[in-house]
Motif scaffolding. Structure first.
Motif, PDB file in Angstrom:
ATOM      1  N   GLY A 176       0.731  15.355  19.721  1.00 11.27           N
ATOM      2  CA  GLY A 176       0.169  14.026  20.007  1.00 11.27           C
ATOM      3  C   GLY A 176      -1.258  14.095  20.520  1.00 11.27           C
ATOM      4  N   ALA A 177      -1.953  15.211  20.221  1.00 10.55           N
ATOM      5  CA  ALA A 177      -3.311  15.388  20.731  1.00 10.55           C
ATOM      6  C   ALA A 177      -4.355  14.617  19.927  1.00 10.55           C
ATOM      7  CB  ALA A 177      -3.674  16.871  20.733  1.00 10.55           C
ATOM      8  N   ILE A 178      -4.034  14.321  18.683  1.00 11.15           N
ATOM      9  CA  ILE A 178      -5.009  13.629  17.835  1.00 11.15           C
ATOM     10  C   ILE A 178      -4.397  12.301  17.398  1.00 11.15           C
ATOM     11  CG2 ILE A 178      -4.327  14.899  15.730  1.00 11.15           C
ATOM     12  CD1 ILE A 178      -7.416  14.839  15.058  1.00 11.15           C
ATOM     13  N   ARG A 179      -5.124  11.236  17.663  1.00 17.13           N
ATOM     14  CA  ARG A 179      -4.587   9.894  17.427  1.00 17.13           C
ATOM     15  C   ARG A 179      -5.579   9.084  16.608  1.00 17.13           C
ATOM     16  NH1 ARG A 179      -4.418   6.958  21.820  1.00 17.13           N
ATOM     17  NH2 ARG A 179      -2.411   5.942  21.603  1.00 17.13           N
ATOM     18  N   TRP A 180      -5.052   8.157  15.870  1.00 20.61           N
ATOM     19  CA  TRP A 180      -5.857   7.347  14.966  1.00 20.61           C
ATOM     20  C   TRP A 180      -5.607   5.883  15.317  1.00 20.61           C
ATOM     21  CZ3 TRP A 180      -7.041   4.840  10.229  1.00 20.61           C
ATOM     22  CH2 TRP A 180      -8.022   5.454   9.448  1.00 20.61           C
ATOM     23  N   PRO A 181      -6.208   5.416  16.407  1.00 27.94           N
ATOM     24  CA  PRO A 181      -5.900   4.056  16.853  1.00 27.94           C
ATOM     25  C   PRO A 181      -6.504   2.989  15.939  1.00 27.94           C
ATOM     26  CG  PRO A 181      -7.537   5.028  18.274  1.00 27.94           C
ATOM     27  CD  PRO A 181      -7.195   6.070  17.261  1.00 27.94           C
ATOM     28  N   LEU A 182      -5.763   1.923  15.756  1.00 23.76           N
ATOM     29  CA  LEU A 182      -6.177   0.852  14.850  1.00 23.76           C
ATOM     30  C   LEU A 182      -6.446  -0.423  15.639  1.00 23.76           C
ATOM     31  CD1 LEU A 182      -3.291   1.631  12.423  1.00 23.76           C
ATOM     32  CD2 LEU A 182      -5.691   1.927  11.837  1.00 23.76           C
ATOM     33  N   GLU A 183      -7.500  -1.093  15.255  1.00 22.63           N
ATOM     34  CA  GLU A 183      -7.783  -2.391  15.856  1.00 22.63           C
ATOM     35  C   GLU A 183      -7.050  -3.453  15.038  1.00 22.63           C
ATOM     36  OE1 GLU A 183     -11.854  -3.571  15.630  1.00 22.63           O
ATOM     37  OE2 GLU A 183     -11.683  -4.873  17.381  1.00 22.63           O
ATOM     38  N   ILE A 184      -6.446  -4.407  15.728  1.00 20.74           N
ATOM     39  CA  ILE A 184      -5.738  -5.470  15.013  1.00 20.74           C
ATOM     40  C   ILE A 184      -6.543  -6.762  15.193  1.00 20.74           C
ATOM     41  CG2 ILE A 184      -3.569  -6.760  14.850  1.00 20.74           C
ATOM     42  CD1 ILE A 184      -2.316  -4.250  16.331  1.00 20.74           C
ATOM     43  N   VAL A 185      -6.950  -7.361  14.089  1.00 19.40           N
ATOM     44  CA  VAL A 185      -7.784  -8.565  14.170  1.00 19.40           C
ATOM     45  C   VAL A 185      -7.215  -9.656  13.267  1.00 19.40           C
ATOM     46  CG1 VAL A 185      -9.902  -7.298  14.686  1.00 19.40           C
ATOM     47  CG2 VAL A 185      -9.323  -7.780  12.331  1.00 19.40           C
ATOM     48  N   ILE A 186      -7.539 -10.884  13.636  1.00 27.93           N
ATOM     49  CA  ILE A 186      -7.123 -12.022  12.806  1.00 27.93           C
ATOM     50  C   ILE A 186      -8.320 -12.483  11.996  1.00 27.93           C
ATOM     51  CG2 ILE A 186      -6.263 -14.410  12.838  1.00 27.93           C
ATOM     52  CD1 ILE A 186      -4.783 -13.665  15.429  1.00 27.93           C
ATOM     53  N   GLU A 187      -8.113 -12.630  10.721  1.00 31.81           N
ATOM     54  CA  GLU A 187      -9.211 -13.019   9.833  1.00 31.81           C
ATOM     55  C   GLU A 187      -9.528 -14.502  10.010  1.00 31.81           C
ATOM     56  OE1 GLU A 187     -10.165 -11.200   5.685  1.00 31.81           O
ATOM     57  OE2 GLU A 187      -8.674 -12.766   5.422  1.00 31.81           O
ATOM     58  N   GLY A 245       1.233  -9.930   1.504  1.00 27.75           N
ATOM     59  CA  GLY A 245      -0.041 -10.644   1.561  1.00 27.75           C
ATOM     60  C   GLY A 245      -0.369 -11.234   2.916  1.00 27.75           C
ATOM     61  N   VAL A 246       0.323 -10.794   3.971  1.00 32.27           N
ATOM     62  CA  VAL A 246       0.053 -11.369   5.296  1.00 32.27           C
ATOM     63  C   VAL A 246      -0.893 -10.499   6.131  1.00 32.27           C
ATOM     64  CG1 VAL A 246       2.180 -12.694   5.384  1.00 32.27           C
ATOM     65  CG2 VAL A 246       2.163 -10.383   6.278  1.00 32.27           C
ATOM     66  N   ILE A 247      -1.025  -9.244   5.777  1.00 34.37           N
ATOM     67  CA  ILE A 247      -2.018  -8.405   6.452  1.00 34.37           C
ATOM     68  C   ILE A 247      -2.783  -7.602   5.386  1.00 34.37           C
ATOM     69  CG2 ILE A 247      -0.642  -8.137   8.561  1.00 34.37           C
ATOM     70  CD1 ILE A 247      -0.087  -5.224   7.671  1.00 34.37           C
ATOM     71  N   ARG A 248      -3.916  -7.016   5.834  1.00 35.65           N
ATOM     72  CA  ARG A 248      -4.669  -6.121   4.953  1.00 35.65           C
ATOM     73  C   ARG A 248      -4.976  -4.853   5.755  1.00 35.65           C
ATOM     74  NH1 ARG A 248      -8.679  -9.374   3.977  1.00 35.65           N
ATOM     75  NH2 ARG A 248     -10.247  -8.396   5.282  1.00 35.65           N
ATOM     76  N   LEU A 249      -4.668  -3.705   5.170  1.00 35.13           N
ATOM     77  CA  LEU A 249      -4.912  -2.438   5.866  1.00 35.13           C
ATOM     78  C   LEU A 249      -6.290  -1.942   5.489  1.00 35.13           C
ATOM     79  CD1 LEU A 249      -1.407  -0.824   5.242  1.00 35.13           C
ATOM     80  CD2 LEU A 249      -2.182  -2.073   7.252  1.00 35.13           C
ATOM     81  N   GLU A 250      -7.171  -1.845   6.490  1.00 35.53           N
ATOM     82  CA  GLU A 250      -8.523  -1.362   6.235  1.00 35.53           C
ATOM     83  C   GLU A 250      -8.683   0.003   6.877  1.00 35.53           C
ATOM     84  OE1 GLU A 250     -11.316  -4.306   7.436  1.00 35.53           O
ATOM     85  OE2 GLU A 250     -10.827  -5.620   5.753  1.00 35.53           O
ATOM     86  N   ARG A 251      -9.882   0.529   6.833  1.00 33.08           N
ATOM     87  CA  ARG A 251     -10.103   1.904   7.258  1.00 33.08           C
ATOM     88  C   ARG A 251      -9.621   2.160   8.689  1.00 33.08           C
ATOM     89  NH1 ARG A 251     -15.769   3.842   4.667  1.00 33.08           N
ATOM     90  NH2 ARG A 251     -15.138   3.606   2.524  1.00 33.08           N
ATOM     91  N   HIS A 252     -10.028   1.350   9.608  1.00 37.05           N
ATOM     92  CA  HIS A 252      -9.604   1.572  10.981  1.00 37.05           C
ATOM     93  C   HIS A 252      -9.089   0.273  11.611  1.00 37.05           C
ATOM     94  CE1 HIS A 252     -13.766   0.282  11.077  1.00 37.05           C
ATOM     95  NE2 HIS A 252     -13.553  -0.160  12.283  1.00 37.05           N
ATOM     96  N   ARG A 253      -8.687  -0.643  10.751  1.00 39.40           N
ATOM     97  CA  ARG A 253      -8.236  -1.934  11.265  1.00 39.40           C
ATOM     98  C   ARG A 253      -7.028  -2.442  10.487  1.00 39.40           C
ATOM     99  NH1 ARG A 253     -12.780  -6.358  11.647  1.00 39.40           N
ATOM    100  NH2 ARG A 253     -12.491  -6.432   9.388  1.00 39.40           N
ATOM    101  N   ILE A 254      -6.283  -3.292  11.157  1.00 39.50           N
ATOM    102  CA  ILE A 254      -5.257  -4.074  10.475  1.00 39.50           C
ATOM    103  C   ILE A 254      -5.719  -5.525  10.579  1.00 39.50           C
ATOM    104  CG2 ILE A 254      -2.845  -4.811  10.501  1.00 39.50           C
ATOM    105  CD1 ILE A 254      -2.222  -2.125  11.921  1.00 39.50           C
ATOM    106  N   VAL A 255      -5.978  -6.133   9.449  1.00 43.88           N
ATOM    107  CA  VAL A 255      -6.491  -7.503   9.446  1.00 43.88           C
ATOM    108  C   VAL A 255      -5.336  -8.456   9.113  1.00 43.88           C
ATOM    109  CG1 VAL A 255      -8.149  -9.102   8.428  1.00 43.88           C
ATOM    110  CG2 VAL A 255      -8.736  -6.675   8.666  1.00 43.88           C
ATOM    111  N   ILE A 256      -5.087  -9.390  10.011  1.00 43.34           N
ATOM    112  CA  ILE A 256      -4.058 -10.396   9.743  1.00 43.34           C
ATOM    113  C   ILE A 256      -4.698 -11.488   8.894  1.00 43.34           C
ATOM    114  CG2 ILE A 256      -2.533 -12.123  10.805  1.00 43.34           C
ATOM    115  CD1 ILE A 256      -2.461 -10.250  13.288  1.00 43.34           C
ATOM    116  N   THR A 257      -4.245 -11.602   7.671  1.00 44.72           N
ATOM    117  CA  THR A 257      -4.876 -12.540   6.737  1.00 44.72           C
ATOM    118  C   THR A 257      -4.139 -13.880   6.693  1.00 44.72           C
ATOM    119  OG1 THR A 257      -3.608 -11.520   4.961  1.00 44.72           O
ATOM    120  CG2 THR A 257      -5.857 -10.759   5.244  1.00 44.72           C
TER     121      THR A 257
END
Lengths: 70, 223
Positions: free
Chosen positions: A59-70, B198-210
């Motif tokens: 668990g030393a290397i992690r790939w965190p993801l940002e979650i955003v609303i379009e 079709g509710v999310i989109r997986l991008e390089r370092h993000r999860i976009v809620i569409t």
């Protein structure tokens, strides 16, 4: 720029599995600890990869993801 | 590169054996080298060899009729794969692919049977290895069987969504798995399913809620 993947040096046991699976060749072992050498090339393969995180046994290397609303 | 006795000492199958015993086992082990992406085994084909990973990592996966891949396990140095079909005589239960450069040690079924007869401790070790694999696969089956995991993942996405300014903490798939009470493999599959919906989109370092409303509906449907 947000550094990714994120490395916890204390947890890294230097096994090198992440280095072996990295498509983009951005990882090397320095003093038996994984180190990013070409951050800008991460995901240059344009994949939703995260393979370094997948194979890491400690668990030393992690790939965190940002979650955003379009 | 010759098969290393020092490495064999670290393999769970051979735990507790003497150096002399490991040297005799070494004689029947052969080495196989693979590059990234090469397939070691193909699901459904006859199985003749048990493999140990000496270096690198391989993924064990099944592919559905629709072409969807489900990773069952990632096998790392010291661990084995293809155990089940070697012992029950059936075909390969899954495909196996190198994730990077990989060195494998192979043992043919006929040689393994001799090892088991000559070294009863190996049989006990094999039991422990198979029990561990059964436990892992059991939890995977449980999660894949219960569709509400996708609802839990949808809920986590909604709860942790930010506006893109970096104000919200980032999550790894492992974090999401821990939150959803599941394993990482199931989170990956759930995210891909949500993208196909079709509710999310997986991008390089993000999860976009569409489609936030559709995601909310999914949470409501599964809880």
């Amino acid at each position: 720029m947000f550094e990714m993947p994120v490395i916890d040096r204390a947890k890294c046991d230097g096994c090198g599995l992440c280095v072996s699976v990295c498509h983009c060749n951005i990882l090397v072992l320095v003093d038996n600890v994984v180190t990013i050498i070409r951050e800008e090339r991460c995901v240059s393969c344009n994949r939703w990869c995260t393979q370094c995180e997948d194979v890491c046994p400690t668990g030393a290397i992690r790939w965190p993801l940002e979650i955003v609303i379009e | 590169m010759a098969v290393q006795v020092e490495f064999l000492k670290s393999v769970p199958y051979f735990c507790g054996l003497s150096i002399a015993e490991l040297h005799s086992i070494k004689e029947v082990i052969f080495e196989k080298t693979l590059q990234r992406g090469e397939l070691v085994l193909i699901e459904g084909e006859p199985a003749e060899v048990l493999y140990l990973v000496a270096s690198g990592a391989v993924k064990v996966f099944k592919t559905s009729a629709e072409g969807k891949e489900q990773i069952l396990n990632i096998v790392r140095p010291g661990e084995s794969f293809n155990d089940v079909s070697i012992f029950d005589g059936g075909p390969n239960p899954a495909s196996v692919q190198a994730m990077g450069p990989v060195v494998l040690y192979g043992i043919r079924r006929s040689d393994l049977e001799i090892i088991l007869r000559d070294h009863p401790l190996v049989a006990l070790n094999v039991t422990k290895v198979l029990a561990g694999q059964a436990r892992h696969l059991g939890s995977l089956v449980e999660d894949l069987s219960f569709r509400h995991v996708i609802g839990r993942v949808a809920k986590i996405l909604l709860e942790h969504a930010g506006d893109g300014t970096g104000a919200r903490p980032r999550l790894t798939q492992q974090d999401m798995a821990a939150m959803a009470g599941t394993v990482r493999e199931v989170v990956g599959r759930s995210l891909k399913a949500l993208e196909e919906e079709g509710v999310i989109r997986l991008e390089r370092h993000r999860i976009v809620i569409t489609d936030k409303e559709a995601l909310k509906d999914m949470v409501a449907a599964y809880f």
